[in-house]
Design an enzyme around this catalytic site. Structure first.
Site, mmCIF file in Angstrom:
data_model
loop_
_atom_site.group_PDB
_atom_site.id
_atom_site.type_symbol
_atom_site.label_atom_id
_atom_site.label_comp_id
_atom_site.label_asym_id
_atom_site.label_seq_id
_atom_site.Cartn_x
_atom_site.Cartn_y
_atom_site.Cartn_z
ATOM 1 N NE ARG A 1 -4.429 -1.681 1.500
ATOM 2 C CZ ARG A 1 -4.515 -2.736 2.300
ATOM 3 N NH1 ARG A 1 -3.836 -2.898 3.539
ATOM 4 N NH2 ARG A 1 -5.426 -3.568 1.923
ATOM 5 C CE LYS B 1 0.760 14.648 -14.919
ATOM 6 N NZ LYS B 1 0.643 15.235 -16.270
ATOM 7 C CD GLU C 1 8.748 15.770 -22.956
ATOM 8 O OE1 GLU C 1 8.242 16.855 -22.768
ATOM 9 O OE2 GLU C 1 8.058 14.768 -22.568
ATOM 10 C CE LYS D 1 6.919 17.589 -14.249
ATOM 11 N NZ LYS D 1 6.956 16.309 -14.934
ATOM 12 C CD GLU E 1 -2.155 17.215 -16.265
ATOM 13 O OE1 GLU E 1 -1.135 16.551 -16.084
ATOM 14 O OE2 GLU E 1 -3.016 16.760 -17.156
ATOM 15 N NE ARG F 1 2.283 17.737 -13.341
ATOM 16 C CZ ARG F 1 2.750 16.429 -12.430
ATOM 17 N NH1 ARG F 1 2.405 16.716 -11.183
ATOM 18 N NH2 ARG F 1 3.608 15.581 -12.766
ATOM 19 C CG ASN G 1 -0.021 17.035 -20.466
ATOM 20 O OD1 ASN G 1 0.808 16.294 -20.256
ATOM 21 N ND2 ASN G 1 -1.060 17.593 -19.682
ATOM 22 C CG HIS H 1 2.860 15.634 -24.063
ATOM 23 N ND1 HIS H 1 3.688 16.804 -24.300
ATOM 24 C CD2 HIS H 1 3.612 14.766 -23.317
ATOM 25 C CE1 HIS H 1 4.830 16.486 -23.636
ATOM 26 N NE2 HIS H 1 4.816 15.411 -23.138
ATOM 27 C CG HIS I 1 0.157 10.954 -25.311
ATOM 28 N ND1 HIS I 1 -0.102 11.476 -23.919
ATOM 29 C CD2 HIS I 1 1.555 10.677 -25.079
ATOM 30 C CE1 HIS I 1 0.760 11.592 -23.032
ATOM 31 N NE2 HIS I 1 1.761 11.184 -23.631
ATOM 32 C CG HIS J 1 7.269 10.433 -24.537
ATOM 33 N ND1 HIS J 1 5.988 10.481 -24.755
ATOM 34 C CD2 HIS J 1 7.646 11.384 -23.807
ATOM 35 C CE1 HIS J 1 5.606 11.595 -24.105
ATOM 36 N NE2 HIS J 1 6.458 12.211 -23.428
HETATM 37 P P1 NAD Z 1 13.613 5.209 -21.564
HETATM 38 O O1 NAD Z 1 13.371 5.111 -20.285
HETATM 39 O O2 NAD Z 1 13.183 4.120 -22.481
HETATM 40 O O3 NAD Z 1 15.026 5.124 -22.102
HETATM 41 C C1 NAD Z 1 15.636 5.393 -23.234
HETATM 42 C C2 NAD Z 1 16.505 4.731 -23.477
HETATM 43 O O4 NAD Z 1 17.666 4.834 -23.098
HETATM 44 C C3 NAD Z 1 16.254 3.106 -23.175
HETATM 45 O O5 NAD Z 1 16.876 2.255 -23.884
HETATM 46 C C4 NAD Z 1 17.123 2.838 -21.848
HETATM 47 O O6 NAD Z 1 17.749 1.726 -21.557
HETATM 48 C C5 NAD Z 1 18.470 3.691 -22.393
HETATM 49 N N1 NAD Z 1 19.224 4.457 -21.451
HETATM 50 C C6 NAD Z 1 18.659 5.225 -20.329
HETATM 51 N N2 NAD Z 1 19.770 6.003 -19.564
HETATM 52 C C7 NAD Z 1 20.728 5.596 -20.321
HETATM 53 C C8 NAD Z 1 22.059 6.050 -20.135
HETATM 54 N N3 NAD Z 1 22.612 6.984 -19.118
HETATM 55 N N4 NAD Z 1 23.183 5.303 -20.930
HETATM 56 C C9 NAD Z 1 22.728 4.635 -22.091
HETATM 57 N N5 NAD Z 1 21.624 4.108 -22.205
HETATM 58 C C10 NAD Z 1 20.419 4.605 -21.481
HETATM 59 O O7 NAD Z 1 12.830 6.480 -22.358
HETATM 60 P P2 NAD Z 1 12.821 8.089 -21.869
HETATM 61 O O8 NAD Z 1 12.826 8.622 -22.879
HETATM 62 O O9 NAD Z 1 13.577 8.275 -20.480
HETATM 63 O O10 NAD Z 1 11.406 8.165 -21.108
HETATM 64 C C11 NAD Z 1 10.197 7.847 -21.780
HETATM 65 C C12 NAD Z 1 9.127 7.819 -21.279
HETATM 66 O O11 NAD Z 1 8.763 8.708 -20.140
HETATM 67 C C13 NAD Z 1 7.885 7.249 -21.901
HETATM 68 O O12 NAD Z 1 7.061 6.222 -21.346
HETATM 69 C C14 NAD Z 1 7.072 8.649 -21.311
HETATM 70 O O13 NAD Z 1 5.763 8.596 -21.438
HETATM 71 C C15 NAD Z 1 7.539 8.915 -19.981
HETATM 72 N N6 NAD Z 1 7.216 10.286 -19.307
HETATM 73 C C16 NAD Z 1 6.857 10.504 -18.264
HETATM 74 C C17 NAD Z 1 6.423 11.550 -17.614
HETATM 75 C C18 NAD Z 1 6.314 11.825 -16.229
HETATM 76 O O14 NAD Z 1 5.833 13.210 -15.968
HETATM 77 N N7 NAD Z 1 5.928 10.827 -15.443
HETATM 78 C C19 NAD Z 1 7.250 12.710 -18.419
HETATM 79 C C20 NAD Z 1 7.515 12.614 -19.655
HETATM 80 C C21 NAD Z 1 7.649 11.455 -20.319
HETATM 81 N N1 GLY Z 2 5.128 15.657 -18.053
HETATM 82 C C1 GLY Z 2 3.877 16.107 -17.676
HETATM 83 C C2 GLY Z 2 3.600 16.221 -16.214
HETATM 84 O O1 GLY Z 2 4.500 15.890 -15.412
HETATM 85 O O2 GLY Z 2 2.682 16.930 -16.033
#
Ligand code: NAD
Ligand code: GLY
Length: 370
Positions: A124, A146, A188, A230, A240, A244, A248, A251, A255, A269
């Site tokens: 939990r 998020k 971003e 941020k 949001e 906030r 997006n 986005h 998406h 992404h």
């Molecule tokens: P990811 O986590 O898939 O990483 C990208 C690639 O880089 C992967 O293959 C990973 O193994 C590799 N990698 C990571 N760090 C590395 C490093 N230092 N050296 C070598 N390789 C490395 O992708 P991302 O772009 O970091 O994240 C995308 C995700 O984030 C999406 O799912 C998106 O929806 C999410 N996101 C979430 C929020 C939020 O607020 N929670 C905001 C923006 C995006």
């Molecule tokens: N990446 C959008 C948010 O965190 O609200």
């Protein structure tokens, strides 16, 4: 060595630090000891990140007397699934975590989103910490709480708001990040300038190439400004309900294409966010809200650094009504109406529901036929 900068996400008794600087993986034990309840953590990472940073992280934690378990998952967007959520929760339970154990997300946004969600439901809710290793995760996903996974219906449709106890942004980890990933994360970074900070956008037009070539001063500056923005937005509107949603920008379009293309890895992404942002500017111009010259500036900068300004070739076969169908499942749909983030110019984003499907379709068709 201490972090070059520490910011705070101000959320009263859930406030937490964002430490930014070089060498922070090696300092993780000392930096995390004050924020964890008991000296016991469970690290979740992916196979690419593990080969560079798992051992140094474990050494640092163990040197501070912190016991570590870990789980290594496959890399890529498809890891953000119900199946892996179960895997992470059950791996932690099998390792006999207690409520005082802290989960650590070591990786990009995929690992951060999945780990945060798992932490929010295991026993939990256990504490978690973000150690983001992609530019995208360092400027966006690791901050703000998020968490989530993708479902068959679309991106991030199951998840929770669950804040970490700390974020360690080690800019040295970007040295091993593939160029394509760095560029996707830069979309971003641009978002913060385009939605609310025209001066930062001017700075990015001048310095974006240095950020992308790995110049550490420029990269640190870009990460700090992004995290400040941020943190400010999250402190003002954690759930949001208002400002906030501006984060997006681009986005809603992104998406829709991701739901069709990206879980396969064909589209990252950040790549989708880049052309989604251009589409948001195009739609704003079409509606007479934004001067065309501002959309041209965005396109010109994205083209100059190599960011996508239109959907990739594989997207040509996607019908616009399919894309619109995905947009209608967006979390920002209310009473069947999509809320769009549009712009009155660079640095002037706002929310509106006053957009017809035919304007969206026309914007998509223009992008898919150019
Ligand atoms: P990811 O986590 O898939 O990483 C990208 C690639 O880089 C992967 O293959 C990973 O193994 C590799 N990698 C990571 N760090 C590395 C490093 N230092 N050296 C070598 N390789 C490395 O992708 P991302 O772009 O970091 O994240 C995308 C995700 O984030 C999406 O799912 C998106 O929806 C999410 N996101 C979430 C929020 C939020 O607020 N929670 C905001 C923006 C995006
Ligand atoms: N990446 C959008 C948010 O965190 O609200």
């Amino acid at each position: 060595m201490t972090p070059s900068k520490t910011l705070t996400v101000a959320l009263n008794d859930r406030s937490y630090p964002i430490h930014i600087g070089p060498g922070l993986v090696e300092q993780a034990g000392a930096l995390l000891l004050p924020v964890i309840q008991k000296p016991r953590v469970f690290i979740i990472t992916d196979e690419n990140v593990a080969q560079h940073y798992l051992a140094p992280l474990q050494s640092s934690l163990e040197a501070s007397g912190i016991k570590c378990g870990h789980l290594i998952l496959p890399a890529g967007e498809s890891t953000k699934s119900f199946a892996n959520l179960q895997l992470v929760v059950e791996a932690m339970l099998a390792a006999k975590i207690e409520r005082s154990t802290t989960a650590i997300a070591l990786g990009g946004g995929v690992i951060g989103d999945l780990t945060g969600f798992a932490a929010s439901i295991a026993l939990r809710g256990i504490d978690f910490v973000q150690i983001p290793t992609t530019l995208l995760a360092q400027v966006d996903s690791s901050v703000g709480g998020k968490t989530g996974i993708n479902t068959a219906q679309g991106k991030n449709l199951a998840g929770s708001f669950y804040q970490p106890k700390a974020v360690l942004v080690d800019i040295d980890t970007l040295n091993t990040l593939p160029d394509r990933e760095r560029l996707a994360g830069y979309a971003e970074v641009c978002k913060y300038g385009l939605l609310g900070d025209a001066n930062f956008w001017d700075w990015l037009e001048q310095n974006g190439a240095q950020v992308l070539s790995g110049d550490s001063d420029a990269t640190t500056e870009a990460i700090e400004v992004s995290c400040e923005a941020k943190a400010r937005v999250v402190a003002e509107d954690e759930r949001e309900n208002g400002v906030r949603a501006l984060l997006n920008l681009g986005h809603t379009f992104a998406h829709a294409f991701e739901a069709e293309l990206s879980y396969s890895g064909a589209l990252l992404h950040g790549e989708a966010v880049a052309f989604g942002t251009v589409l948001a500017f195009d739609l704003s111009v079409r509606l007479g809200l934004c001067p065309e010259k501002d959309a041209d500036r965005v396109r010109a900068h994205f083209n100059s650094v190599g960011l996508m300004t239109k959907p990739p070739g594989q997207a040509q076969r996607i019908a616009t009504d399919v894309l619109l169908g995905h947009m209608m499942q967006d979390k920002k749909v209310t009473d069947g109406t999509i809320t769009f983030v549009l712009v009155r110019g660079i640095g002037q984003a706002f929310l509106t529901q006053d957009v017809t499907h035919s304007d969206v379709t026309a914007t998509l068709e223009a992008a898919l036929t150019v």
